[in-house]
Write a protein that holds these residues in place. Sequence first.
Motif, PDB file in Angstrom:
ATOM      1  N   GLY A 157       0.780  -1.229   0.000  1.00 15.31           N
ATOM      2  CA  GLY A 157       0.000   0.000   0.000  1.00 15.31           C
ATOM      3  C   GLY A 157       0.809   1.274   0.000  1.00 15.31           C
ATOM      4  N   TYR A 158       2.086   1.195  -0.381  1.00 15.81           N
ATOM      5  CA  TYR A 158       2.953   2.361  -0.403  1.00 15.81           C
ATOM      6  C   TYR A 158       3.139   2.849  -1.835  1.00 15.81           C
ATOM      7  CZ  TYR A 158       4.276   1.374   4.435  1.00 15.81           C
ATOM      8  OH  TYR A 158       4.257   1.172   5.794  1.00 15.81           O
ATOM      9  N   GLU A 159       3.297   4.155  -1.971  1.00 17.89           N
ATOM     10  CA  GLU A 159       3.569   4.791  -3.257  1.00 17.89           C
ATOM     11  C   GLU A 159       4.850   5.608  -3.142  1.00 17.89           C
ATOM     12  OE1 GLU A 159       2.871   6.303  -7.272  1.00 17.89           O
ATOM     13  OE2 GLU A 159       2.448   4.477  -6.133  1.00 17.89           O
ATOM     14  N   MET A 160       5.660   5.597  -4.197  1.00 16.31           N
ATOM     15  CA  MET A 160       6.887   6.396  -4.209  1.00 16.31           C
ATOM     16  C   MET A 160       6.497   7.844  -4.507  1.00 16.31           C
ATOM     17  SD  MET A 160       9.517   3.684  -5.986  1.00 16.31           S
ATOM     18  CE  MET A 160      10.999   4.224  -5.140  1.00 16.31           C
ATOM     19  N   ALA A 161       6.100   8.555  -3.440  1.00 11.10           N
ATOM     20  CA  ALA A 161       5.366   9.800  -3.594  1.00 11.10           C
ATOM     21  C   ALA A 161       6.155  11.048  -3.245  1.00 11.10           C
ATOM     22  CB  ALA A 161       4.110   9.745  -2.717  1.00 11.10           C
ATOM     23  N   LEU A 162       7.291  10.917  -2.605  1.00 14.59           N
ATOM     24  CA  LEU A 162       7.981  12.073  -2.052  1.00 14.59           C
ATOM     25  C   LEU A 162       9.461  11.973  -2.381  1.00 14.59           C
ATOM     26  CD1 LEU A 162       7.797  14.575  -0.124  1.00 14.59           C
ATOM     27  CD2 LEU A 162       8.210  12.972   1.754  1.00 14.59           C
ATOM     28  N   GLU A 163      10.045  13.066  -2.869  1.00 13.72           N
ATOM     29  CA  GLU A 163      11.430  12.976  -3.319  1.00 13.72           C
ATOM     30  C   GLU A 163      12.377  12.655  -2.169  1.00 13.72           C
ATOM     31  OE1 GLU A 163      13.612  17.118  -3.753  1.00 13.72           O
ATOM     32  OE2 GLU A 163      11.747  17.135  -4.880  1.00 13.72           O
ATOM     33  N   LEU A 164      13.403  11.876  -2.491  1.00 18.67           N
ATOM     34  CA  LEU A 164      14.418  11.440  -1.540  1.00 18.67           C
ATOM     35  C   LEU A 164      15.780  11.542  -2.211  1.00 18.67           C
ATOM     36  CD1 LEU A 164      15.432   9.996   1.066  1.00 18.67           C
ATOM     37  CD2 LEU A 164      14.928   7.825  -0.102  1.00 18.67           C
ATOM     38  N   ARG A 328      24.609  15.807 -11.849  1.00 18.95           N
ATOM     39  CA  ARG A 328      23.519  15.659 -10.892  1.00 18.95           C
ATOM     40  C   ARG A 328      23.375  14.209 -10.452  1.00 18.95           C
ATOM     41  NH1 ARG A 328      22.611  19.951 -13.997  1.00 18.95           N
ATOM     42  NH2 ARG A 328      21.281  21.663 -13.257  1.00 18.95           N
ATOM     43  N   ASP A 329      23.032  14.040  -9.183  1.00 16.90           N
ATOM     44  CA  ASP A 329      22.701  12.719  -8.664  1.00 16.90           C
ATOM     45  C   ASP A 329      21.194  12.518  -8.792  1.00 16.90           C
ATOM     46  OD1 ASP A 329      23.223  10.247  -7.350  1.00 16.90           O
ATOM     47  OD2 ASP A 329      22.487  11.101  -5.468  1.00 16.90           O
ATOM     48  N   ARG A 330      20.795  11.374  -9.270  1.00 21.63           N
ATOM     49  CA  ARG A 330      19.377  11.117  -9.538  1.00 21.63           C
ATOM     50  C   ARG A 330      18.558  11.126  -8.248  1.00 21.63           C
ATOM     51  NH1 ARG A 330      16.663   5.439 -11.538  1.00 21.63           N
ATOM     52  NH2 ARG A 330      14.569   6.235 -11.944  1.00 21.63           N
ATOM     53  N   VAL A 331      17.401  11.756  -8.314  1.00 20.01           N
ATOM     54  CA  VAL A 331      16.478  11.788  -7.187  1.00 20.01           C
ATOM     55  C   VAL A 331      15.770  10.448  -7.079  1.00 20.01           C
ATOM     56  CG1 VAL A 331      14.421  12.896  -6.223  1.00 20.01           C
ATOM     57  CG2 VAL A 331      16.142  14.271  -7.407  1.00 20.01           C
ATOM     58  N   TYR A 332      15.699   9.917  -5.864  1.00 26.94           N
ATOM     59  CA  TYR A 332      14.947   8.686  -5.597  1.00 26.94           C
ATOM     60  C   TYR A 332      13.625   9.101  -4.939  1.00 26.94           C
ATOM     61  CZ  TYR A 332      14.345   3.696  -4.531  1.00 26.94           C
ATOM     62  OH  TYR A 332      13.891   2.406  -4.471  1.00 26.94           O
ATOM     63  N   ALA A 333      13.021   8.257  -4.150  1.00 28.42           N
ATOM     64  CA  ALA A 333      11.728   8.604  -3.552  1.00 28.42           C
ATOM     65  C   ALA A 333      11.521   7.880  -2.236  1.00 28.42           C
ATOM     66  CB  ALA A 333      10.580   8.264  -4.509  1.00 28.42           C
ATOM     67  N   TRP A 334      10.845   8.577  -1.331  1.00 29.11           N
ATOM     68  CA  TRP A 334      10.269   7.943  -0.151  1.00 29.11           C
ATOM     69  C   TRP A 334       9.028   7.169  -0.581  1.00 29.11           C
ATOM     70  CZ3 TRP A 334      11.463   7.998   5.100  1.00 29.11           C
ATOM     71  CH2 TRP A 334      12.448   8.883   5.531  1.00 29.11           C
ATOM     72  N   TYR A 335       8.878   5.966  -0.047  1.00 34.70           N
ATOM     73  CA  TYR A 335       7.588   5.289  -0.110  1.00 34.70           C
ATOM     74  C   TYR A 335       6.693   5.874   0.988  1.00 34.70           C
ATOM     75  CZ  TYR A 335       9.446   1.268  -2.831  1.00 34.70           C
ATOM     76  OH  TYR A 335       9.987   0.446  -3.779  1.00 34.70           O
ATOM     77  N   VAL A 336       5.463   6.237   0.624  1.00 36.22           N
ATOM     78  CA  VAL A 336       4.528   6.816   1.581  1.00 36.22           C
ATOM     79  C   VAL A 336       3.210   6.053   1.518  1.00 36.22           C
ATOM     80  CG1 VAL A 336       3.294   8.890   2.315  1.00 36.22           C
ATOM     81  CG2 VAL A 336       5.585   9.094   1.332  1.00 36.22           C
ATOM     82  N   ARG A 337       2.651   5.803   2.680  1.00 33.37           N
ATOM     83  CA  ARG A 337       1.327   5.167   2.799  1.00 33.37           C
ATOM     84  C   ARG A 337       0.435   6.089   3.607  1.00 33.37           C
ATOM     85  NH1 ARG A 337      -1.048   1.819   6.897  1.00 33.37           N
ATOM     86  NH2 ARG A 337      -2.641   0.388   6.076  1.00 33.37           N
ATOM     87  N   ILE A 338      -0.745   6.384   3.076  1.00 36.97           N
ATOM     88  CA  ILE A 338      -1.742   7.204   3.767  1.00 36.97           C
ATOM     89  C   ILE A 338      -2.983   6.342   3.940  1.00 36.97           C
ATOM     90  CG2 ILE A 338      -3.080   9.338   3.764  1.00 36.97           C
ATOM     91  CD1 ILE A 338      -0.136   9.894   3.887  1.00 36.97           C
ATOM     92  N   PRO A 339      -3.178   5.725   5.094  1.00 36.90           N
ATOM     93  CA  PRO A 339      -4.310   4.801   5.246  1.00 36.90           C
ATOM     94  C   PRO A 339      -5.668   5.475   5.225  1.00 36.90           C
ATOM     95  CG  PRO A 339      -3.151   5.090   7.337  1.00 36.90           C
ATOM     96  CD  PRO A 339      -2.315   5.760   6.287  1.00 36.90           C
TER      97      PRO A 339
END
Length: 457
Positions: A157-164, A328-339
Motif C-alpha cells: 500500500g505504499y507509493e513512491m510519492a515524495l522525493e528522496l 547531478r545525482d538522480r532523485v529517488y523517492a520515499w515510499y509513503v502510505r496514507i491509510p
Amino acid sequence: MSDTQVTQQTNDITVPQAVGDGLVLRWSTAEDVERIGELAAYVFRQKAEEPPNAHMVAWMRDLGSGRHPLTTVDQGVLVEDTHTGKVVASMWLIPITWSFGGIRFGVGRPEAVATHPEYRRRGLIRALFDAFHARSARAGDLAQAITGIPYFYRQFGYEMALELGGGRFVQFDDIPPLKDGETEAYRLQPATEDDLPFVMELYQREQGRSLVSSDIPEAYWHWTLDGMSVESGEGWTTLLINDLQGAHCGFVLVRHTRWGKTLDVIQMAVTAGTTWSTPMPSVLRALQALAPQVPTGRDRANPSRLLFSFGTAHPAYLVLGDALAPRRDRVYAWYVRIPDLPGFVQHVAPVLEGRLSASPLAGYSGDVHLDFYRDGLHLHFADGRLTTSESWRRPIYSSDLKGAAGFPPLVFLQLLFGRHSRTELEHIFPDVWASDEAGMVLDVLFPPQSSLVLTLD
C-alpha cells in the motif's frame, strides 16, 4: 499457511501469535536485539560471499539500546522459529514527525525490513507489516513512510510519492584553491551541546523551504552528537560555519560515514545576514580537507568528490552553478502510505486553503471529485474553505459530473506531496485526466514543490 491466513491473525497483535510451522510473530524484547542484528547483518549484504554487515549489527544495537530518542526496545516486530530459536524475519518501528507546509503529523517509519532467504515467500513480511500498521494506527500516525529498494513496498500500500536524495556532485579537482597570501574567511567547527539552540533555530527556519520536512527533536540532536555509534554508519556530524571572529554564520550536516569516494553533505544553512556565495569557497575547501578523516564503509576508496544531497532545489545549487557542479545525482523517492486519505487531506486543509486564498481562485466554492478507479475522494469547498473531505465512488452514470479527475490507485499521492504536477502526471500516466474545472483547482491546490526530508536513524 497462506498470506491471507497470516494477515488475518496478525492485524492487531498484543501477544505472541503462531503463524504456522513453528513460527511465532511478536514484538521485541531486550533479549532479541542481538538476534535481530544477526539477521539484518546476514540479509543486508551485496554478495553471498561477503561477511556479515557489521554496520547493521551496530544500528540494531542503537535502536534497541533503550537510549534511542525516537524508538524503544519493544518496537521491533519479529518472527521467531521456535525450533531453532532464530529470528527469521524482522523490522523496526521508528516513530517520527513530519511537517507538511507547517502542519505536523505523526509518521510510522519501518526500517531494516529483513527475511532470511530460507523463509521467504511465506507471507512473513506481509504479516510484519500488518502488525506494524496496526501499532502505528493505534499511535495516531496519519502516515507511514520508508526508504527502500525499488518496487517492493508497493505490495503493502505504499507509493513512491515524495522525493528522496538527489543533488549535485563537486569534484575535488574543481574546487578553487586558496590564493597565495589569503586566509580562509570562514572555518568549519564541530558543534557542541551549547551550539544546539543555534542549530535548531536555523534548521527550523530552513524547514520552510520544503513542502515536507522532518521535525528533529532536541533529544535527537544530542543523540547525533554523542549517542549513536559511528559503527552503525547512520546519522550525521554537525559542523558550524564560523567567521574569523568566531560568529556562527550557518551549519553543515555531513554523514558520519563516507561510502566510497564520495563525502555526502545532507543539509546546509546560513543565517539571514549571510549571503550563500560568501562562505561557500571556504566551506568547499574545508569539506575536502575533512573527507579523508571521515570513517569509511565497506568501500575504502580515497575521497575525490562531495555530494550536496539537497534534493531537486536548493540555494546552494545556484551558488555552485554548472561550472562547479555540472553532474547531478538522480532523485529517488520515499515510499509513503496514507491509510485514511480523506482524514489526511482534512488535516492539511489550512495549507490548501492558503494556496487558494493566494491564487485567482480565492473564495472558491465548488466540488472536486477524484476517481481512483477502485475508490475515490470528494472535496467540497465553500468560500475558500475545505468543508468536506470524504471517500467517494464514481457513479455508473456520471458523464455530466463536473469538477472530476482520475488517477490510478495511489498515484494521487505524487500530486499531494508535490513530486509531480498534474500535467506531468498526465504525460506519465495515460489514465490520469482532469476536467477543465478540476484541473484548474488541482493545479492551485497541489503545485509541484521540492522537499528535503532527513532520515532520523
